[in-house]
Design an enzyme around this catalytic site. Structure first.
Site, short mmCIF file in Angstrom:
data_model
loop_
_atom_site.label_atom_id
_atom_site.label_comp_id
_atom_site.label_asym_id
_atom_site.label_seq_id
_atom_site.Cartn_x
_atom_site.Cartn_y
_atom_site.Cartn_z
N LYS A 77 0.83 -1.21 0.00
CA LYS A 77 0.00 0.00 0.00
C LYS A 77 0.86 1.26 0.00
O LYS A 77 2.04 1.22 0.32
CB LYS A 77 -0.98 -0.05 1.18
CG LYS A 77 -2.12 -1.01 0.84
CD LYS A 77 -3.29 -0.94 1.75
CE LYS A 77 -4.38 -1.88 1.20
NZ LYS A 77 -5.45 -2.10 2.16
N ARG A 123 -3.75 -10.27 4.34
CA ARG A 123 -3.98 -10.21 2.89
C ARG A 123 -2.69 -9.73 2.24
O ARG A 123 -2.20 -8.65 2.57
CB ARG A 123 -5.14 -9.26 2.61
CG ARG A 123 -5.63 -9.22 1.18
CD ARG A 123 -6.83 -8.27 1.09
NE ARG A 123 -7.32 -8.17 -0.27
CZ ARG A 123 -6.80 -7.38 -1.19
NH1 ARG A 123 -5.78 -6.61 -0.91
NH2 ARG A 123 -7.31 -7.35 -2.40
#
Ligand code: 7PJ
Length: 278
Positions: A224, A258
């Protein structure tokens, strides 16, 4: 804490942290000579993630990156369904998840045999909760402030950890009222979804505040932009930073991580399990 997640015809043991592998089927991920080849390439990648130790494969047909445009339900179904069907045949023991907010996609995915429904909008779209409740699938409830198009414009909280927890508690309650037992629920603070670097820091540092409850916590930190901000690296070079984030999250109680880089994340979580003595 609930340590066995019910995922339709399967169960998932969460006494140790497990990895959910990311399988994007948006046109920019496996685009080439048409839909059939794209689906085949996606399935091959999914099988590789399973070999690397993923316990769940999360298939997404709509990008939820900051600024991403919405996709029609039919188009999302055309992207996701062939991959779900082929992967289920090729790897019947693995839990397949679909990353969607749309009731039409939920119903098709349930019919094709997914075990987990992962919704960044926490089943707040009209009809989504009813569609999910009618399945035997596990649900991942994620917090997001705003919507993907604008969420990073000016995220704002008085107390981010408290507000995220209150939202997830309320969504879990809505699920119970809809007849979904806690054994089918995961909660997720939604790192990067309407959060500044400081908000992400507080949520990661105080993840125990969420993980101390009865529902297992899932985190998505992999590649991210805040990992990029901290390391100065582009998305393709964020493995080390992402694994560091995964380790911190697991030490703070996360039970599902994840991740794009499954092999490295599985290794790191083995070390966490070892030091925790399980
Ligand atoms: C997440 C997700 C996450 C859950 C995405 C990306 C954006 N689902 N889907 N949690 N992130 N549950 O991977 O960068 O954090 S898509």
């Amino acid at each position: 804490m609930i340590t066995t997640l019910r995922c339709a015809d399967k169960t998932l043991d969460l006494t140790r942290p497990v990895v959910m592998g990311v399988l994007n089927v948006t046109p920019d991920s496996f685009s080439d000579g048409g839909r059939f080849l794209a689906a085949e390439a996606a399935v091959a990648h999914g099988l590789r993630l399973i070999e690397e130790g993923a316990s769940i494969i999360d298939i997404g047909g709509e990008s939820t990156r900051p600024g991403a445009a919405p996709v029609e339900p039919d188009e999302e179904i055309r992207r996701v369904l062939p991959v779900v069907e082929r992967l289920r045949k090729a790897a019947p023991h693995v839990v397949i998840s679909v990353d969607t907010s749309k009731p039409e996609v939920i119903r098709e995915a349930v019919g094709a045999g997914v075990g987990l429904l992962n919704d960044v909008r926490a089943f707040q779209e009209p009809g989504a909760l009813e569609a999910a409740a009618a399945s035997g699938c596990a649900l991942c409830l994620m917090h997001m402030q705003g919507d993907p198009r604008t969420m990073q414009d000016a995220p704002s909280y008085v107390d981010v950890v408290k507000e995220v927890k209150a939202f997830l508690d309320a969504r879990a309650q809505a699920c119970r009222l809809a007849g979904i037992p806690p054994e089918r629920l995961l909660i997720d603070p939604g790192f990067g979804f309407g959060k500044t670097l400081e908000h992400n820091r507080e949520l990661l540092r105080d993840l125990r505040m969420l993980a101390a409850g009865e529902l297992p916590v899932l985190v998505g930190l992999s590649r991210k932009s805040f990992v990029g901000k901290l390391t100065g690296r582009p998305a393709t070079e964020r493995l080390q930073g992402s694994v560091a984030m995964a380790v911190i999250a697991a030490l703070n109680g996360a039970r599902v991580v994840r991740a794009h880089d499954v092999a490295a994340t599985v290794d790191a979580l083995r070390i966490v399990s070892w030091v925790e003595g399980s």
